[in-house]
Motif scaffolding. Sequence first.
Motif, PDB file in Angstrom:
ATOM      1  N   ARG A  21      42.713 -23.689  49.924  1.00 55.59           N
ATOM      2  CA  ARG A  21      43.405 -23.445  48.653  1.00 55.59           C
ATOM      3  C   ARG A  21      42.352 -23.122  47.610  1.00 55.59           C
ATOM      4  NH1 ARG A  21      47.010 -28.147  46.563  1.00 55.59           N
ATOM      5  NH2 ARG A  21      45.013 -28.962  45.922  1.00 55.59           N
ATOM      6  N   ALA A  59      50.396 -22.062  44.750  1.00 61.62           N
ATOM      7  CA  ALA A  59      48.980 -22.109  45.086  1.00 61.62           C
ATOM      8  C   ALA A  59      48.583 -20.825  45.785  1.00 61.62           C
ATOM      9  CB  ALA A  59      48.679 -23.301  45.987  1.00 61.62           C
ATOM     10  N   SER A  60      47.339 -20.429  45.574  1.00 62.24           N
ATOM     11  CA  SER A  60      46.761 -19.293  46.287  1.00 62.24           C
ATOM     12  C   SER A  60      45.852 -19.840  47.373  1.00 62.24           C
ATOM     13  CB  SER A  60      45.927 -18.426  45.350  1.00 62.24           C
ATOM     14  OG  SER A  60      46.736 -17.780  44.418  1.00 62.24           O
ATOM     15  N   HIS A  74      41.883 -16.169  33.953  1.00 68.59           N
ATOM     16  CA  HIS A  74      40.549 -15.898  34.499  1.00 68.59           C
ATOM     17  C   HIS A  74      40.506 -14.707  35.435  1.00 68.59           C
ATOM     18  CE1 HIS A  74      42.167 -18.480  37.729  1.00 68.59           C
ATOM     19  NE2 HIS A  74      41.346 -17.823  38.517  1.00 68.59           N
ATOM     20  N   ARG A  75      41.594 -13.965  35.533  1.00 71.59           N
ATOM     21  CA  ARG A  75      41.602 -12.748  36.352  1.00 71.59           C
ATOM     22  C   ARG A  75      41.830 -11.529  35.478  1.00 71.59           C
ATOM     23  NH1 ARG A  75      43.553 -13.229  42.323  1.00 71.59           N
ATOM     24  NH2 ARG A  75      42.522 -15.153  42.797  1.00 71.59           N
ATOM     25  N   ARG A 131      43.314 -21.947  44.277  1.00 75.02           N
ATOM     26  CA  ARG A 131      43.807 -22.288  42.950  1.00 75.02           C
ATOM     27  C   ARG A 131      45.239 -22.760  43.025  1.00 75.02           C
ATOM     28  NH1 ARG A 131      46.409 -17.850  39.856  1.00 75.02           N
ATOM     29  NH2 ARG A 131      46.770 -16.195  41.351  1.00 75.02           N
ATOM     30  N   ARG A 132      45.648 -23.463  41.974  1.00 79.81           N
ATOM     31  CA  ARG A 132      47.013 -23.971  41.861  1.00 79.81           C
ATOM     32  C   ARG A 132      47.481 -23.715  40.444  1.00 79.81           C
ATOM     33  NH1 ARG A 132      48.870 -30.123  43.365  1.00 79.81           N
ATOM     34  NH2 ARG A 132      50.945 -29.534  44.033  1.00 79.81           N
ATOM     35  N   TYR A 133      48.741 -23.294  40.270  1.00 77.75           N
ATOM     36  CA  TYR A 133      49.204 -22.896  38.941  1.00 77.75           C
ATOM     37  C   TYR A 133      50.721 -22.982  38.858  1.00 77.75           C
ATOM     38  CZ  TYR A 133      50.096 -18.571  41.493  1.00 77.75           C
ATOM     39  OH  TYR A 133      50.547 -17.658  42.402  1.00 77.75           O
ATOM     40  N   ASP A 179      47.486 -15.844  34.588  1.00 80.56           N
ATOM     41  CA  ASP A 179      46.163 -16.282  35.023  1.00 80.56           C
ATOM     42  C   ASP A 179      45.102 -15.675  34.114  1.00 80.56           C
ATOM     43  OD1 ASP A 179      43.999 -17.197  36.386  1.00 80.56           O
ATOM     44  OD2 ASP A 179      44.610 -16.382  38.334  1.00 80.56           O
TER      45      ASP A 179
END
Length: 86
Positions: A69, A52-53, A81-82, A71-73, A79
């Motif tokens: 938090r 998680a970020s 969307h970046r 995002r979680r991945y 990623d």
Amino acid sequence: MEILRQARAQLAELTGKAAETVSSFEQTEDGWVLEIEVLELARVPDTMSLLASYQVDLDHQGQLTGYRRVRRYERGRSDAHRPGGR
């Protein structure tokens, strides 16, 4: 560098999860804003672990004033969307 170390330690103390890396930081008028990657759930194989970020806000002295938090991945996923992600 001390600000980054303090932020990682404070987030780990609050969440009970170890901070793996600081992926971004910037100084603001109010202090500092960091994004810290945290291992949330270890899985086998490791590429399936959940990370998680967290956005972490610090005052000018490096004291944590808030976090959330963002995002979680899975560790093995890029990623999309970046910038640079696929």
